[in-house]
Design a protein around this motif. Structure first.
Motif, PDB file in Angstrom:
ATOM      1  N   ALA A   1       0.834  -1.205   0.000  1.00  0.00           N
ATOM      2  CA  ALA A   1       0.000   0.000   0.000  1.00  0.00           C
ATOM      3  C   ALA A   1       0.867   1.252   0.000  1.00  0.00           C
ATOM      4  O   ALA A   1       0.589   2.224  -0.710  1.00  0.00           O
ATOM      5  CB  ALA A   1      -0.929  -0.007   1.212  1.00  0.00           C
ATOM      6  N   LEU A   2       1.932   1.228   0.775  1.00  0.00           N
ATOM      7  CA  LEU A   2       2.844   2.372   0.859  1.00  0.00           C
ATOM      8  C   LEU A   2       3.535   2.602  -0.489  1.00  0.00           C
ATOM      9  O   LEU A   2       3.657   3.744  -0.955  1.00  0.00           O
ATOM     10  CB  LEU A   2       3.892   2.093   1.948  1.00  0.00           C
TER      11      LEU A   2
ATOM     12  N   SER B   1       2.474   1.871  -3.406  1.00  0.00           N
ATOM     13  CA  SER B   1       1.546   2.302  -4.457  1.00  0.00           C
ATOM     14  C   SER B   1       1.258   3.802  -4.403  1.00  0.00           C
ATOM     15  O   SER B   1       0.849   4.407  -5.386  1.00  0.00           O
ATOM     16  CB  SER B   1       0.230   1.525  -4.358  1.00  0.00           C
ATOM     17  N   GLN B   2       1.468   4.413  -3.236  1.00  0.00           N
ATOM     18  CA  GLN B   2       1.124   5.822  -3.043  1.00  0.00           C
ATOM     19  C   GLN B   2       2.339   6.749  -3.054  1.00  0.00           C
ATOM     20  O   GLN B   2       2.206   7.954  -3.179  1.00  0.00           O
ATOM     21  CB  GLN B   2       0.399   5.996  -1.700  1.00  0.00           C
ATOM     22  N   ASP B   3       3.521   6.182  -2.926  1.00  0.00           N
ATOM     23  CA  ASP B   3       4.703   7.021  -2.720  1.00  0.00           C
ATOM     24  C   ASP B   3       5.881   6.409  -3.476  1.00  0.00           C
ATOM     25  O   ASP B   3       5.958   5.193  -3.633  1.00  0.00           O
ATOM     26  CB  ASP B   3       5.007   7.085  -1.206  1.00  0.00           C
ATOM     27  N   GLU B   4       6.800   7.238  -3.953  1.00  0.00           N
ATOM     28  CA  GLU B   4       7.990   6.738  -4.633  1.00  0.00           C
ATOM     29  C   GLU B   4       9.010   6.341  -3.568  1.00  0.00           C
ATOM     30  O   GLU B   4       9.954   7.069  -3.254  1.00  0.00           O
ATOM     31  CB  GLU B   4       8.559   7.822  -5.560  1.00  0.00           C
TER      32      GLU B   4
ATOM     33  N   LYS C   1       3.570  -2.594 -12.895  1.00  0.00           N
ATOM     34  CA  LYS C   1       3.113  -1.212 -13.034  1.00  0.00           C
ATOM     35  C   LYS C   1       2.645  -0.938 -14.473  1.00  0.00           C
ATOM     36  O   LYS C   1       2.903  -1.722 -15.385  1.00  0.00           O
ATOM     37  CB  LYS C   1       4.256  -0.254 -12.668  1.00  0.00           C
TER      38      LYS C   1
END
Length: 242
Positions: free
Chosen positions: A18-19, A21-24, A119
């Motif tokens: 989850a982390l 998927s939201q942040d680079e 991705k």
């Protein structure tokens, strides 16, 4: 490397996915948890661990896999990395039970679950879940399991072990392009029961004898049968009886 330490979480793999998927996120970011309430094993299995006693961790790996046909390469690398880390801690008789459980004296010490996400641009991002039985000593309900503490007679620092594993993982991934064949050879050498007549059970609850012949590039177990044919099995299609 970035280390995120949690007291409790349902699954470190799910949290890290989850982390990511939201942040680079930085490559090789680590998430550890003192208590994992819904730890996952291979193909829907469950990973049980006594709170605070063991290492439950997930590691983000990017820019290693580029083809969905080669995802088992990461399993080979991680299995070898963890095995070598345990050997460096003087854990004896370490071997790899296909596909990537780590054993000592026929007892399971480590479970590994790798989850890959493709991705939109085709990149493959992997979350490597590693559960290591470290300082837990009661395995009355898990007769096929043991821990580093039981086998060695001493306790270990879980965070130091996590960092040791990830440092070795970074080194091995750098070496992969020039040494992939050697990695596969080392993996084959460490396979539990390789070359030994062993009883198996298939999905139809049929028992049969076979000899582990190897593992295909896609990760299928190759078993030499009594009629001299070689059968290939996916994860959960066959169970080793030992």
């Amino acid at each position: 490397m970035k280390l995120i330490k949690l007291d409790a979480i349902d699954s470190t793999n799910d949290f890290l996915k989850a982390l990511a998927s939201q942040d680079e996120l930085e490559n090789f970011t680590i998430v550890t948890a003192e208590n994992q309430t819904k730890g996952k094993g291979q193909v829907g299995g469950v990973w049980k661990s006594e709170a605070g006693k063991n290492l439950t961790m997930s590691v983000l790996v990017k820019d290693f896999l580029f083809d969905s046909e080669e995802v088992f390469n990461l399993s080979v690398v991680v299995s070898l990395v963890v095995s070598e880390a345990l050997k460096s801690l003087k854990i004896p008789n370490v071997c790899i039970k296909w596909p990537n459980d780590i054993l000592s004296y026929n007892k399971k010490l480590v479970g590994i679950l790798i989850e890959n996400t493709i991705k939109s641009d085709g990149r493959i991002v992997s979350v490597v879940g590693i559960g290591i039985n470290v300082n837990q000593t009661d395995y009355s309900e898990l007769p096929n399991a043991s821990s580093l503490a039981v086998i060695s007679g001493k306790s270990f620092d879980k965070e130091e072990l996590a960092v040791l594993i990830v440092e070795r993982l970074k080194e091995k991934i750098k070496l992969w392009k020039t040494s992939s064949q050697l990695f596969w050879e080392d993996y084959f050498k460490m396979l539990f029961k390789k070359g030994i007549p062993t009883p198996f059970r298939n999905n139809n609850d049929q028992d049969f004898m076979g000899i582990i012949h190897g593992v295909s590039k896609s990760g299928k177990l190759q078993v030499l049968l009594e009629d001299d044919s070689v059968a290939e099995f996916e994860i959960k299609e066959v169970k080793m009886l030992y």
